[in-house]
Design an enzyme around this catalytic site. Structure first.
Site, PDB file in Angstrom:
ATOM      1  N   GLY A   1       0.820  -1.204   0.000  1.00 21.23           N
ATOM      2  CA  GLY A   1       0.000   0.000   0.000  1.00 21.23           C
ATOM      3  C   GLY A   1       0.855   1.255   0.000  1.00 21.23           C
ATOM      4  N   SER A   2       0.454   2.238   0.786  1.00 23.42           N
ATOM      5  CA  SER A   2       1.071   3.559   0.703  1.00 23.42           C
ATOM      6  C   SER A   2       2.504   3.634   1.221  1.00 23.42           C
ATOM      7  CB  SER A   2       0.208   4.589   1.437  1.00 23.42           C
ATOM      8  OG  SER A   2      -1.007   4.782   0.729  1.00 23.42           O
ATOM      9  N   VAL A   3       2.971   2.649   2.003  1.00 24.34           N
ATOM     10  CA  VAL A   3       4.381   2.707   2.417  1.00 24.34           C
ATOM     11  C   VAL A   3       5.303   2.549   1.200  1.00 24.34           C
ATOM     12  CG1 VAL A   3       4.058   1.996   4.811  1.00 24.34           C
ATOM     13  CG2 VAL A   3       4.396   0.249   3.052  1.00 24.34           C
TER      14      VAL A   3
ATOM     15  N   LYS B   1       4.966   4.152  -1.426  1.00 29.01           N
ATOM     16  CA  LYS B   1       5.130   5.492  -1.996  1.00 29.01           C
ATOM     17  C   LYS B   1       6.515   6.069  -1.680  1.00 29.01           C
ATOM     18  CE  LYS B   1       0.169   6.465  -1.779  1.00 29.01           C
ATOM     19  NZ  LYS B   1      -0.911   7.179  -1.056  1.00 29.01           N
TER      20      LYS B   1
END
Length: 483
Positions: free
Chosen positions: A216-218, A220
């Protein structure tokens, strides 16, 4: 008469040849398979004749062998068993060892090459040989704090030392009791093992190094690193601030967490997208970078690479062939991107260490029975993943994420914490996978931490990273910073 003697001699010679051949086959070609045969009780008993070395945390045994009155001579026992099970693993009487019991079996059993002269001395003197002890890098304060903070959540916590690569905590839940798998009762061990295998919580999995989940967003952090390192983007590079985004060549729609745009304004910067953990601008950035640039940066951080610590670590994955829609999804850690907590800890630790990646390691020292060191830990540099300037830029954006962004629940009074949360989807009606990764203190990083929550807080619940994972990280960081 001579003819008869000749015949007898030939028969005797053929018998010797047959005996020599069968002995050679057994000792050379079949030795390993015969030793591994569960019916070979003599080999099994012999393996327990040696007092196996202890596994130590801060000098205190968490696994050791104690004398018994049965045929096995020694029983393997584990203290604080569930707490340290992901580290020690277990040594069964009727199966394969796991954890460090497996990875360092030669050293613990006294049969490694480095203990050759000890083996020879035992043969000459008739003394019973003893295995080497293994001091691990685990910090008992960090380990206990991680265990307590994770509570009843299903997941993992891993803490590392950015400057050296030492693994200071390795917790996985649910856990199990290795003592129940080390008893000298094959039927009991088999029954216990089967019940653990059948347990829907999968307690035998070391989630800190074996569990592969969508990051997920980690993830990014990897994409932003690729953008800044390319020289084509800065934290202020802006993208259209949309409320919905249609994937190229598809009718599928991407939205930001919670819906709506990423803050106010017609455009949104990379820094704001990271701070508020918005998906649409990261998808737009991913398309401009392209999958090749993202994959190259992911692989610099360690994705698509196998390694051990010396426990074997599952290989984190960034796909090799992606179309535009898949690239956009991968830019915020979805599609087929998969990562272990240790891999994400390596990303944070690398940023914390000025862009220099250190090899993660679980073993501090291997100690001979006479207490002399056989092998001591030496920090090993893997590579310069990103420049010091890019690392500084990434650190500041991560600090902003905790101070005034989507990772606010990791704030610690008086300490600058750098971090990033993640909330990854796994499919319709499936709990989210929640993450936090980061380090502290930001200006002089002592600890890097990654928290994984696999069940989204419980079946049917859909929590998010800042709600469940970030507070766990805060609690652990407070414990180690205040010790």
């Amino acid at each position: 008469m001579n003819r008869e003697l000749k015949r007898v001699s030939i028969v005797v010679m053929l018998m010797f040849v047959a005996l020599l051949s069968s002995t050679t086959i057994i000792q050379v070609f079949q030795a390993e398979s015969l030793s591994a045969d569960s019916r070979n009780t003599r080999t099994l008993y012999d393996s327990y004749m040696v007092e196996r070395g202890a596994i130590l945390v801060a000098g205190t045994p968490i696994a050791q062998s104690v004398p018994t009155d049965d045929n096995y001579k020694y029983l393997r026992t584990y203290s604080k068993a569930a707490l340290y099970a992901p580290v020690t693993g277990f040594l069964p009487v009727n199966g394969a060892a796991t954890g460090l019991e497996h990875a360092l079996n030669g050293e613990l059993s006294g049969t490694s090459d480095s203990q050759f002269f000890d083996q020879m001395n035992s043969l000459v003197t008739g003394q019973v040989s003893t295995g080497a002890s293994v001091e691990v890098t685990i910090d008992p304060v960090a380990q206990q704090a991680a265990w307590d903070a994770l509570g009843n959540l299903t997941g993992a916590v891993i803490v590392t030392e950015p400057k050296t690569g030492r693994i200071l905590a390795m917790v996985s839940k649910p856990s199990y009791d290795p003592n129940l798998l080390a008893v000298h009762d094959s039927e009991a061990v088999t029954g216990t093992y089967q019940s653990l295998v059948n347990d829907p919580g999968n307690p035998l999995i070391n989630r800190s190094i074996d569990a592969l989940n969508p990051p997920g967003s980690v993830f990014k952090l990897v994409v932003a690193s690729a953008a800044i390192e390319s020289g084509k983007f800065t934290p202020d590079s802006a993208f259209p601030n949309l409320a919905t985004f249609t994937l190229p060549g598809s009718s599928s729609i991407v939205i930001n967490s919670g819906g709506g745009t990423c803050g106010s304004g017609d455009t949104v910067t990379i820094a704001t997208a990271l701070r508020l953990s918005c998906n649409i601008p990261m998808a737009e950035l991913g398309l401009q970078l392209g999958s090749t640039a993202i994959r190259e940066m992911a692989e610099k951080y360690g994705f698509n690479t196998s390694y051990s610590v010396p426990l074997d670590v599952a290989t984190s994955v960034y796909p090799t062939v992606l179309d535009d829609a898949q690239t956009a999804l991968s830019a915020f850690g979805q599609y087929e991107v998969r990562a272990t907590p240790l891999q994400m800890a390596m990303v944070s630790a690398t940023i914390a260490n000025g862009g220099v990646q250190m090899a993660p390691n679980l073993v501090e020292e291997i100690i001979a029975p006479n207490l002399s060191p056989l092998e001591s830990f030496t920090p090993k540099t893997v590579k310069q993943v990103i420049s010091a300037a890019t690392a500084a830029t990434m650190t500041q954006m991560m600090v902003n994420d905790v101070a005034d962004g989507a990772a606010s629940n990791a704030r610690i009074d008086g300490v600058n914490v750098a971090g990033k949360t993640g909330t990854a989807e796994n499919g319709t009606d499936e709990p989210y996978t929640l993450w936090f990764t980061g380090f502290a203190p930001a200006e002089d990083p002592k600890y890097a931490i990654t928290v994984l929550v696999e069940d989204g807080g419980g079946l049917g619940q859909k929590g998010y990273g800042n709600l469940l994972a970030a507070p766990v990280a805060k609690q652990v960081l407070e414990a180690v910073l205040n010790k």
